[in-house]
Each structure stands twice: as C-alpha cells, then as structure tokens.
Design a protein around this motif. Structure first.
Motif, mmCIF file in Angstrom:
data_model
loop_
_atom_site.group_PDB
_atom_site.id
_atom_site.type_symbol
_atom_site.label_atom_id
_atom_site.label_comp_id
_atom_site.label_asym_id
_atom_site.label_seq_id
_atom_site.Cartn_x
_atom_site.Cartn_y
_atom_site.Cartn_z
ATOM 1 N N ASP A 229 28.481 36.699 34.662
ATOM 2 C CA ASP A 229 28.093 35.415 34.060
ATOM 3 C C ASP A 229 28.298 34.272 35.045
ATOM 4 O O ASP A 229 27.458 33.362 35.155
ATOM 5 C CB ASP A 229 28.915 35.168 32.790
ATOM 6 C CG ASP A 229 28.516 36.082 31.646
ATOM 7 O OD1 ASP A 229 27.413 36.662 31.706
ATOM 8 O OD2 ASP A 229 29.318 36.241 30.696
ATOM 9 N N GLU A 230 29.411 34.308 35.762
ATOM 10 C CA GLU A 230 29.701 33.244 36.729
ATOM 11 C C GLU A 230 28.658 33.233 37.852
ATOM 12 O O GLU A 230 28.160 32.169 38.248
ATOM 13 C CB GLU A 230 31.100 33.445 37.314
ATOM 14 C CG GLU A 230 31.516 32.336 38.273
ATOM 15 C CD GLU A 230 32.922 32.548 38.825
ATOM 16 O OE1 GLU A 230 33.290 31.834 39.784
ATOM 17 O OE2 GLU A 230 33.632 33.432 38.299
ATOM 18 N N ASP A 233 25.276 31.869 36.616
ATOM 19 C CA ASP A 233 25.241 30.394 36.565
ATOM 20 C C ASP A 233 25.022 29.822 37.959
ATOM 21 O O ASP A 233 24.241 28.877 38.141
ATOM 22 C CB ASP A 233 26.550 29.866 35.975
ATOM 23 C CG ASP A 233 26.705 30.210 34.490
ATOM 24 O OD1 ASP A 233 25.670 30.519 33.849
ATOM 25 O OD2 ASP A 233 27.851 30.195 33.979
ATOM 26 N N ASP A 237 21.836 27.637 39.282
ATOM 27 C CA ASP A 237 22.013 26.301 39.868
ATOM 28 C C ASP A 237 21.282 26.159 41.202
ATOM 29 O O ASP A 237 20.940 25.057 41.633
ATOM 30 C CB ASP A 237 23.506 26.009 40.079
ATOM 31 C CG ASP A 237 24.254 25.852 38.753
ATOM 32 O OD1 ASP A 237 23.572 25.614 37.733
ATOM 33 O OD2 ASP A 237 25.492 25.985 38.741
#
Length: 467
Positions: A229-230, A233, A237
């Motif tokens: 998940d990190e 993201d 970005d």
C-alpha cells in the motif's frame, strides 16, 4: 398340489445317485410352478423359501448393487438353485428372473433339509458346491473393494493433480504477459531517448531488485500488504497508473521508497516503462518458481503412483519398507489434507530391503493406514514404526483413536466383518491384508487395541517372496 414326475427329477444332476424310491420322496415334497419371461422367481436378500429345481427353460441370475442390477449368469434347465442358502437358513444371494417360459419345482426349506440329510449323495453334492460358491462371492467382493479403493484413490489423485495443474496453467498465462512487457521495454527506452549511461543505471537497479527478491526479508501477510500500500501511494504520486499492480511484486522483493526515488532519477520520462519492466521481471522470476514447484508436485505424484504400483518391474521386487509406507501416505494424501491428523514416522535405518510382492504389500499398507485415518476422523495421531527382529521385519501402524471393543477385535480379520458404518466398508480389507502377509509372504498380522491406542503389527520375513 401338482408335483414333478420322478423322470423329470432324474434329469437333474443333484439326484444322479438316487434310486426311484428316493426320487419319489423328493417329487412328493416338491411343488410345480411356472413363470413367464420377465417374471421374478426369487429376490436377492429375501429369506430362501426352498430349493428350486429348474425343469424347463432359462432363468437369469442378477446381483443388485446400489439400486442397479447386474446380470451374472444364466441358469439353464435341468438344474438346481438355492440349495446353500436354504440349507444354511440364509438369504438369497441373487435374484432369479425368467428369461423364457419356465417350469420349475420348489422343495420347501424344511422338507429340503430333512431329505438332504437323509440322502447322503444329495448332501455331498450340495456341500461340494459350498467352497467354490463362497470363493466366488469372496472374490467378487474383494474385486469390488479393490475397485472402490481404486476409484476413491483415483478421485483423490485427480484432485491433487488438478491443483498444481491449474496453478501451472495460470502461471503460464501470467508469464506470457510478463514476458511481453519485458520484451517491449527496450523499444520504449529507445523512443524516450534514454542515454546509455542512464540505461546502465536502470539495468543496475533491475539487478538490485532481482537480488533483493532472491533473498527477501521475511514479512508476514499483514506487513507485506502495508508495504505494498505504501509503495502504491508513492508510485501514484509519481504519476504512474495501475500503481497497485506494480507495487505488489516490488513490495514482495522488499523494495522501498528509496529504490523508487533512485529509479525515478535514472529513468526520467521513461519512469512508467521502467517500473513496469522491473515489476514484470520480478513477476516472471516468481512465476517461473511457481511453475517449477507445480511441475515438481505433479512429478512427485506421478512418481508415487508408479512406485506404488511398481510399474516397469517384475512382480517380485526388492523394496524399501519406509519408501513404500511414504508412497502410500502420498497416495492417501487427499484423505489427510483437510484433517488435523499428525503422522509420526520412526523408521529403522538398518532395516534391509525386502524381497516381496511389492504391489500387494502396498495394498496392505493402504488398508491399514486407511483404517487408521477413518478411525481418527478429523484429528489425532498415526504412528508408524519399522524395526528388524532377526530374519523378519516388523511394521507397527498405530492410532490414538477410540479403539476396537474386545468383542469385535477377535473378529476383525474375518471375511465380511466390518466395524464401519453400512456402506463404508465391505469387511474384506483386513482379511485381504492378512492373506497377503500370511499366504503370500509367510508373515503375520496381529492387533492390539484399547481406548487411545490401536496397533496393527505386520511381520514378514526379509526374503518373504522366496518362501
């Protein structure tokens, strides 16, 4: 009441040694009957009403199994039928149905027993048929048990083979997609105007990712999901689409934000293609490993089947008892798969290879282990011990189930006796195992049972097949 004539009875071989006076006594006791084609004369499972003397015509013998009738023979006049169940006060073992117009006589059970005991030639002829009839029934039931066991085993193996086969097919499709991404990336790099020095940096980053995947830091499922998940993201970005598809293989390899940043600095406008290239390379490596594992599993199952049946070898073979037991456990893996049953092995490494009828011996292990699994249900322990005792090998197969009551333990080796529920066993598994060990190998099979511990001990000479 109509009776057959003495002349009609004289044509039936059961009465070949009787004189006219004796035949007249049988004729007086018999009642004449008729049946049309398709009419049932006697029914399997019903109490025998007496001896049937078929005087004219043909009847077919049928066996009923699970609601389905199987034709087993034709009874052609003149002949006699049903003497054994009548003499033993038992049930009809087959159904008799008229194939043509038939004329027959029935000697009621009571009168038949009295006359048969009085006329020794008749009694001897009846008793001479007991052994072959029982033998045929036993053989039929043993064959049915073997077929049932093979069917169950085949279904289990089909299920076991289907899982790795499906995984291999899925992996092959995914590998094709990954390789397409890898093969098209060079063109993207060229079109984006990537400099040689930057391309070298990307190759170094790819190799770093592969090295990280080869020796990853172990993470539990939750931590790996958080890491993915990190990364998703961070990739989003950076303006790259489908970030969640790219983040999973990167997170599984233990890569982090720092790796993403270094990749961004080196790739420039080719960042998305670079991340897809690295992710596809990682996926291809993982998929290739899964393919290898799937094919290894299928090969192991096929090898187990060949070893179990001793394909490509003669009937008498030299075997490793431990290998045979392990192979049997593999074959029965589908029965253990969804249970909490633990299997403990204690094999004597000094036990030499045995000269035996290999496929038959594996049938012994199958019957004993299958019974142990059934006795335990969903949980428990099975302990297998092998040892050498002089010129013999001993194999103990024990379970910590409820045990076998004393009144039943004395009968478990009897043909057709079973402790299982109706429809779950023929009662021939242990009888077959005992026959293989005793008759074929000069060994023995014994039982010790109490609540919490049941042990079947198989003992056979090391050079058993030469006996």
């Amino acid at each position: 009441m109509n009776h057959p004539t003495v002349e009609e009875l004289a044509r039936v071989d059961l009465f070949a040694d009787l004189d006219t006076e004796q035949l007249r006594a049988w004729a007086d006791a018999a009642e004449l009957c008729q049946a049309h084609p398709g009419e049932t004369v006697s029914v399997q499972g019903e109490r025998s009403s007496g001896l049937i003397l078929l005087l004219e015509g043909t009847m077919e013998g049928l066996i009923s199994d699970s609601g389905r009738e199987e034709r087993i023979n034709d009874q052609i006049a003149p002949t006699w039928i049903g003497a054994i169940p009548t003499l033993l006060e038992g049930e009809n073992v087959i159904t008799l149905r008229a194939s043509s117009e038939v004329r027959f006589a029935v000697v009621p059970a009571k009168e038949f027993v009295e006359l048969a005991l009085a006329d020794r030639p008749v009694f001897r002829r009846v008793m001479a048929q007991v052994r072959p009839v029982i033998g045929r029934i036993t053989q039929r039931e043993q064959n049915r048990e073997r077929l049932t066991s093979l069917g169950t085993m085949a279904a289990g193996l089909a299920h076991e083979l289907n899982n790795p086969a499906t995984a291999a097919q899925r992996s092959a499709e995914q590998l094709s997609d990954a390789l397409e991404v890898v093969s098209s990336t060079i063109g993207v790099f060229v079109e984006s105007g990537l400099e040689r020095s930057d391309a070298e940096k990307l190759v170094t980053l790819q190799r770093e990712a592969l090295q990280a995947a080869a020796d990853p830091i172990p993470l539990d499922t939750l931590d790996e999901a958080d890491a993915a998940d990190e990364l998703a993201d961070a990739i989003a970005d950076m303006g790259v689409g489908d970030s969640w598809l790219l983040s999973e293989p990167l997170a599984a390899a233990g890569l982090d934000r720092d790796f993403l940043q270094r990749t961004r600095d080196a790739a420039g406008p080719a960042l998305e293609a670079t991340l897809r290239w690295i992710a596809a390379t990682l996926s291809a490596r993982k998929i290739a490993s899964e393919l290898a594992e799937s094919t290894k599993r299928m090969t192991a199952l096929v090898t187990a089947i060949k070893t179990y049946a001793y394909m490509d070898r003669g009937e008498v073979v030299q075997v490793d008892v431990g290998e045979g037991l392990d192979t049997t456990l593999t074959i029965l893996g589908h029965k253990l798969k969804h249970t909490q049953i633990k299997v403990n092995r204690d094999y004597d490494p000094s036990l030499p290879r045995l000269t035996v009828h290999g496929a038959e011996l594996n049938q012994v292990w199958t019957n004993l282990l299958d019974n142990a699994i059934d006795a335990l249900g969903d949980s428990g322990e099975i302990t297998i011990v092998t040892r050498r005792d002089g010129a013999c090998a001993e194999v103990d197969i024990a379970d910590n189930g409820p045990g076998i009551p004393p009144e039943m333990s004395d009968r478990v080796f009897e043909p057709f006796f079973t402790t299982k529920d109706v429809g779950r066993g023929t009662g021939l598994g242990l009888d077959t195992a005992r026959r293989i060990l005793v008759d074929r190998h000069g060994g023995s099979l014994t039982l010790e049972s109490r609540p919490g511990r049941t042990v079947f001990r198989a003992r056979l000479p090391i050079d058993a097949a030469s006996r």
